[in-house]
Scaffold this active site. Structure first.
Site, PDB file in Angstrom:
ATOM      1  N   ARG A  78      28.970  -1.987 -64.314  1.00  0.00           N
ATOM      2  CA  ARG A  78      28.615  -3.400 -64.431  1.00  0.00           C
ATOM      3  C   ARG A  78      27.098  -3.525 -64.510  1.00  0.00           C
ATOM      4  O   ARG A  78      26.383  -2.987 -63.664  1.00  0.00           O
ATOM      5  CB  ARG A  78      29.156  -4.180 -63.237  1.00  0.00           C
ATOM      6  N   ARG A 147      25.003  -9.958 -55.349  1.00  0.00           N
ATOM      7  CA  ARG A 147      25.283  -9.459 -56.691  1.00  0.00           C
ATOM      8  C   ARG A 147      24.517 -10.266 -57.747  1.00  0.00           C
ATOM      9  O   ARG A 147      23.598 -10.989 -57.427  1.00  0.00           O
ATOM     10  CB  ARG A 147      26.793  -9.483 -56.924  1.00  0.00           C
TER      11      ARG A 147
END
Length: 578
Positions: A78, A147
């Site tokens: 990611r 995040r």
């Protein structure tokens, strides 16, 4: 940093983090082991903090087991893209890496990030390094840390977008873990000398109890689903200037089937801060969750439970104690929807922006719709930017007026313009990845939702609802990666080919949906939903959204509090009764 849990009742992940030497573990040794395509269980937890998950192809599990072969292990990577903003050059690099090292597709996520799937261990380090060479990174894209910070793309108010994008980047930079482990492992950086004492000034040795998510929204658009996140900043614009932010805390989507002490929860507005205070506020909210979040039960470890257990007033008091000043009272604002704006719009700077629908965020070529090739060709000539949206779509941004016709021609040539989309239902559809790579998936999602939407579109069009925006979301499990509990229609996997159906979320994102039918076989989903769509077409009030209609007509009860999510649930219905 205080430890508020007595005794040894900690989840095992806490000891993995504490003994990892600031996220190093034995990752380097595992990458060097050519005997297996996997890494150790402990390192699998640690690599998440570096932005990669180990997965396996569940479509071939049984066959490989019969042949006594190891699972078909690979890694999902990611890539953080704060605010979803990237350059055409970076887009081209992501395209190249997807084809050189991954499965030939590029995934745009619900958190404005890129994902690669199918990266094998032998090229994992090379891929991570080349991501960094593009001036993007993967650190803290996963794991028990803050995040990717999301931000409303808001291309039609370019001046305000620039301000909030800058703030999102500053928060992201400030809350990025300080450990040098990422640079040592993936970038061959110089190792910290044994005599040096490494410090994580914000997170400490055990980081956060669970993942942490931050978003920035600019009313009237709530396209980032601000109420679904741990911490949110709602831009307040007065006299054409961002004067500060309303601060929201305590949202989260995940739950577990059959466990009513787990539930999705909407964030609450805690107060107002100035632009100069925003980064400080973000840090202090993280610190309170670091110190008070549940480290014994990971299913109860998110900020939403900390606030639900102790109350918003207590939480605000703890934050202000660390800030050394009080937040102001929240200022008025209004959201009108959570969807993206499609097609061309003109920004306040005179440049144009094209909102492009990307089905479930999967960039790939299929017959008639050569999405990957078309966007590659656009990136090669585009001198503006790309903006990943929180709904898995893409904004081709900052197109100069003289280049607009060129971009339009490429959209048409490769079959990717929005002219191919038939209904507002499809425009507002979203699914998580699920099978075959997600280890938590109980049912299909990304691979199945387009077919289901196609079947529902026949009902939609037959009832004159082609242009009505109806928010529909699907996930393969109850963990909520696709934010299914904020869908006016939500499908959540219960098992292979079986789903729970939820109805009634607010179109503006400020109301949860509610369980309407449980354990519905795939073959009966359209049968259950069709009569409600037909009733909506016949009996809706002017301007009434589908979710509001289902509540007004008693299909489900209104739900704004997560603690009430499991109240008034329907009895299980025999599938033969559909």
């Amino acid at each position: 940093m205080s430890n508020l849990f007595e005794g040894d009742n900690f989840h095992q992940n806490e000891s993995i983090k504490e003994s990892s030497n600031y996220l190093r573990g034995t990752i380097l040794e595992g990458l060097a082991d050519e005997v297996t395509g996997a890494i150790s269980a402990d390192d699998t937890q640690l690599t998440k903090f570096h932005g990669t998950y180990m997965q396996d192809d569940r479509d071939v599990r049984a066959e490989r087991r019969r042949k006594k072969l190891e699972k078909a292990f690979s890694f999902m990577i990611r890539v953080r893209v704060p605010g979803g903003l990237c350059t055409p050059k970076q887009w081209l690099e992501m395209d190249r890496l997807a084809n050189d090292y991954a499965n030939g597709t590029l995934k745009l996520t619900t958190r404005q990030a890129f994902q690669f799937h199918g990266v094998i261990k032998s090229v994992l380090k090379r891929t991570m390094k080349e991501i960094n060479d593009s001036l993007l990174d993967t650190i803290a894209a996963c794991g028990d840390v803050n995040r990717n910070v999301m931000c409303n793309p808001n291309p039609y108010e370019s001046k305000h977008h620039e301000v909030v994008q800058d703030m999102a980047q500053k928060i992201s930079d400030h809350l990025t873990p300080a450990t040098r482990a990422y640079h040592e492992i993936w970038l061959d950086g110089e190792k910290v000398a044994d005599s040096e004492e490494e410090v994580e000034p914000i997170y400490g040795k055990t980081y956060l109890p669970r993942k942490f998510k931050i978003v920035v929204a600019v009313p009237p658009m709530n396209d980032v689903d601000i109420y679904a996140h741990c911490l949110g900043f709602i831009a307040i614009v007065e006299d054409d200037k961002v004067v500060g932010y309303n601060v929201t805390v305590g949202g989260g989507m995940g739950m577990t089937h059959g466990k009513e002490d787990t539930f999705p929860r909407l964030a609450e507005v805690m107060g107002f801060c100035t632009p100069e205070q925003a980064v400080d506020v973000a840090e202090k909210v993280v610190l309170v969750q670091r110190d008070y979040g549940d480290r014994s039960n990971r299913a109860h470890a998110r900020l939403k439970y900390t606030i639900d257990d102790r109350g918003l007033d207590w939480f605000r008091g703890e934050v202000e104690k660390r800030l050394g000043y009080s937040l102001e009272e929240a200022r008025p604002f209004k959201f009108t929807g959570t969807g993206d704006r499609y097609g061309w719009c003109e920004g306040s700077d005179g440049n144009f922006h094209y909102g492009l629908y990307v089905e479930n965020g999967r960039v790939k070529d299929v017959p008639g719709v050569r999405m990957m090739t078309g966007l590659r060709k656009i990136a090669e000539v585009h001198d503006g930017d790309f903006r990943l949206t929180a709904n898995q779509n893409l904004v081709i941004g900052s197109v100069k007026p003289e280049n607009k016709e060129k971009i339009e021609a490429l959209l048409e040539e490769y079959g990717i313009s929005n002219d191919r989309i038939r209904t507002g239902l499809r425009y507002n559809s979203m699914a998580c990845v699920a099978l075959p790579t997600c280890g938590l998936a109980l049912a299909e999602s990304e691979r199945y939702l387009p077919e289901l939407v196609g079947n529902l579109e026949q009902i939609i069009e037959a009832n004159g609802l082609r242009n009505e925006d109806i928010k529909i979301r699907m996930t393969g499990c109850p963990n909520g990666c696709g934010r299914p509990y904020l869908g006016e229609i939500g499908f959540v996997g219960r098992g292979p080919g079986v789903y729970n159906i939820y109805l009634g979320a607010g179109f503006d994102g400020a109301r949860l949906n509610k369980l309407y039918r449980r354990d519905v076989p795939e073959a009966n989903l359209v049968k259950v939903i069709s009569p409600i769509i037909e009733a909506y077409a016949k009996d809706r009030e002017e301007g009434e959204h589908f979710g509001d209609f289902t509540i007004r007509n008693g299909y489900v009860n209104e739900t704004t509090k997560g603690s009430e999510f499991h109240n008034d649930l329907p009895e299980k219905v025999d599938s033969e009764s559909f």
